[in-house]
Design a protein around this motif. Structure first.
Motif, PDB file in Angstrom:
ATOM      1  N   GLY A 124      29.057  21.582  60.440  1.00  0.00           N
ATOM      2  CA  GLY A 124      29.200  21.859  61.801  1.00  0.00           C
ATOM      3  C   GLY A 124      29.060  21.144  62.820  1.00  0.00           C
ATOM      4  O   GLY A 124      28.736  19.938  62.687  1.00  0.00           O
ATOM      5  N   LYS A 125      29.279  21.314  64.145  1.00  0.00           N
ATOM      6  CA  LYS A 125      28.970  20.738  65.429  1.00  0.00           C
ATOM      7  C   LYS A 125      27.160  20.624  65.678  1.00  0.00           C
ATOM      8  O   LYS A 125      27.319  19.586  66.839  1.00  0.00           O
ATOM      9  CB  LYS A 125      29.439  21.360  66.546  1.00  0.00           C
ATOM     10  CG  LYS A 125      31.087  21.706  66.029  1.00  0.00           C
ATOM     11  CD  LYS A 125      32.013  20.340  66.475  1.00  0.00           C
ATOM     12  CE  LYS A 125      33.538  20.584  66.447  1.00  0.00           C
ATOM     13  NZ  LYS A 125      33.958  19.362  66.307  1.00  0.00           N
ATOM     14  N   ASN A 126      26.399  21.357  65.343  1.00  0.00           N
ATOM     15  CA  ASN A 126      24.986  21.137  65.573  1.00  0.00           C
ATOM     16  C   ASN A 126      24.989  19.820  65.089  1.00  0.00           C
ATOM     17  O   ASN A 126      23.389  20.071  65.832  1.00  0.00           O
ATOM     18  CB  ASN A 126      24.900  22.959  65.516  1.00  0.00           C
ATOM     19  CG  ASN A 126      24.771  23.584  66.000  1.00  0.00           C
ATOM     20  OD1 ASN A 126      25.418  24.074  66.910  1.00  0.00           O
ATOM     21  ND2 ASN A 126      24.276  24.954  65.494  1.00  0.00           N
ATOM     22  N   ASN A 127      24.820  19.503  64.149  1.00  0.00           N
ATOM     23  CA  ASN A 127      24.425  18.199  62.942  1.00  0.00           C
ATOM     24  C   ASN A 127      25.224  16.997  63.790  1.00  0.00           C
ATOM     25  O   ASN A 127      26.684  16.446  64.058  1.00  0.00           O
ATOM     26  CB  ASN A 127      24.764  18.027  62.060  1.00  0.00           C
ATOM     27  CG  ASN A 127      24.063  19.110  61.151  1.00  0.00           C
ATOM     28  OD1 ASN A 127      22.849  19.729  61.871  1.00  0.00           O
ATOM     29  ND2 ASN A 127      24.502  18.911  60.111  1.00  0.00           N
ATOM     30  N   THR A 128      24.191  16.227  65.347  1.00  0.00           N
ATOM     31  CA  THR A 128      24.467  15.022  65.975  1.00  0.00           C
ATOM     32  C   THR A 128      24.282  14.103  65.190  1.00  0.00           C
ATOM     33  O   THR A 128      23.333  13.797  64.780  1.00  0.00           O
ATOM     34  CB  THR A 128      24.474  15.358  66.997  1.00  0.00           C
ATOM     35  OG1 THR A 128      22.994  15.784  67.185  1.00  0.00           O
ATOM     36  CG2 THR A 128      25.114  17.005  68.406  1.00  0.00           C
ATOM     37  N   GLU A 177      24.991  12.164  71.645  1.00  0.00           N
ATOM     38  CA  GLU A 177      25.321  13.827  71.245  1.00  0.00           C
ATOM     39  C   GLU A 177      26.663  14.497  70.138  1.00  0.00           C
ATOM     40  O   GLU A 177      27.253  15.232  70.183  1.00  0.00           O
ATOM     41  CB  GLU A 177      26.014  14.154  72.474  1.00  0.00           C
ATOM     42  CG  GLU A 177      26.632  13.625  73.421  1.00  0.00           C
ATOM     43  CD  GLU A 177      25.960  12.207  73.953  1.00  0.00           C
ATOM     44  OE1 GLU A 177      27.066  12.023  74.682  1.00  0.00           O
ATOM     45  OE2 GLU A 177      24.974  12.156  73.541  1.00  0.00           O
ATOM     46  N   SER A 219      24.383  25.546  54.215  1.00  0.00           N
ATOM     47  CA  SER A 219      25.551  25.104  55.392  1.00  0.00           C
ATOM     48  C   SER A 219      26.502  24.234  55.715  1.00  0.00           C
ATOM     49  O   SER A 219      25.984  22.797  55.458  1.00  0.00           O
ATOM     50  CB  SER A 219      24.220  25.491  56.417  1.00  0.00           C
ATOM     51  OG  SER A 219      23.609  24.163  56.608  1.00  0.00           O
ATOM     52  N   SER A 248      22.680  19.953  54.228  1.00  0.00           N
ATOM     53  CA  SER A 248      23.942  20.726  54.359  1.00  0.00           C
ATOM     54  C   SER A 248      23.950  21.477  53.473  1.00  0.00           C
ATOM     55  O   SER A 248      24.046  22.665  53.659  1.00  0.00           O
ATOM     56  CB  SER A 248      24.574  20.427  55.136  1.00  0.00           C
ATOM     57  OG  SER A 248      25.560  19.723  54.717  1.00  0.00           O
ATOM     58  N   PRO A 296      29.284  14.766  67.528  1.00  0.00           N
ATOM     59  CA  PRO A 296      28.846  15.297  66.083  1.00  0.00           C
ATOM     60  C   PRO A 296      29.304  14.414  64.840  1.00  0.00           C
ATOM     61  O   PRO A 296      30.349  13.802  65.298  1.00  0.00           O
ATOM     62  CB  PRO A 296      29.758  16.419  66.043  1.00  0.00           C
ATOM     63  CG  PRO A 296      30.575  16.219  67.756  1.00  0.00           C
ATOM     64  CD  PRO A 296      30.662  15.441  68.146  1.00  0.00           C
ATOM     65  N   LYS A 355      19.593  13.537  66.156  1.00  0.00           N
ATOM     66  CA  LYS A 355      19.311  14.090  64.175  1.00  0.00           C
ATOM     67  C   LYS A 355      19.676  13.279  63.593  1.00  0.00           C
ATOM     68  O   LYS A 355      18.496  13.481  62.632  1.00  0.00           O
ATOM     69  CB  LYS A 355      20.164  14.872  63.859  1.00  0.00           C
ATOM     70  CG  LYS A 355      19.533  16.468  65.800  1.00  0.00           C
ATOM     71  CD  LYS A 355      20.274  17.746  65.285  1.00  0.00           C
ATOM     72  CE  LYS A 355      19.908  18.871  66.624  1.00  0.00           C
ATOM     73  NZ  LYS A 355      21.389  20.138  65.930  1.00  0.00           N
TER      74      LYS A 355
END
Length: 155
Positions: A88-92, A37, A85, A80, A39, A95
């Protein structure tokens, strides 16, 4: 009557024991680990700060769930940028990491581990014991072990 060739008393020289050098003798036990989880930006900062090229990803039980490398992080940056884009915090880490991780047994001979490095073209292998991450062996660890070996003990 002269003595032609006297070599003196011969003493038995103690033979060195051929003790196998194991991966567990040279693996790194204090590891910098990552969480799924986390970042990806945090992982990049840690890689840069500690001057490492990657590390294992573990869950709360210290079980190995993946491995993250500089290349995985670069791939995220490249994607990205392609999609215009920010990272950001969505790329963990979860992933970006590789989930199918090849491991090495801590009881493997260090020279067999060197051969495995050559065949797999990896930079590091985690060592798992009883389902938990126990350490990691790198190519540099194998080089350190090889320098301690003498030519007649390479078994």
């Amino acid at each position: 009557m002269a003595i032609k060739s006297f070599q003196g008393r011969r003493t038995d020289t103690p033979q060195e024991e051929n003790v196998p050098m194991l991966v567990s003798d040279y693996m790194t036990k204090k590891l910098i680990t990552f969480r799924e989880e986390q970042p990806i930006e945090d992982a990049i900062d840690i890689l840069i700060k500690h001057k490492i090229s990657g590390g294992p990803v573990v869950n709360e039980k210290n079980e190995l769930v993946g491995i993250i490398s500089e290349g995985d992080c670069i791939k995220q940056i490249s994607e990205s940028r392609y999609y215009n884009s920010p990272i950001g915090k969505n790329n963990t880490v979860g992933k970006a990491m590789v989930k199918e991780v090849e491991t090495i047994d801590g009881n493997m001979n260090i020279l067999d581990a060197a051969n495995k490095f050559l065949k797999s073209r990896r930079r590091r292998f985690p060592i798992v014991q009883n389902g938990k991450l126990a350490g990691q062996i790198s190519q540099k660890d194998v080089l350190i072990a090889a320098m301690k070996l003498k030519g007649n003990t390479w078994k």
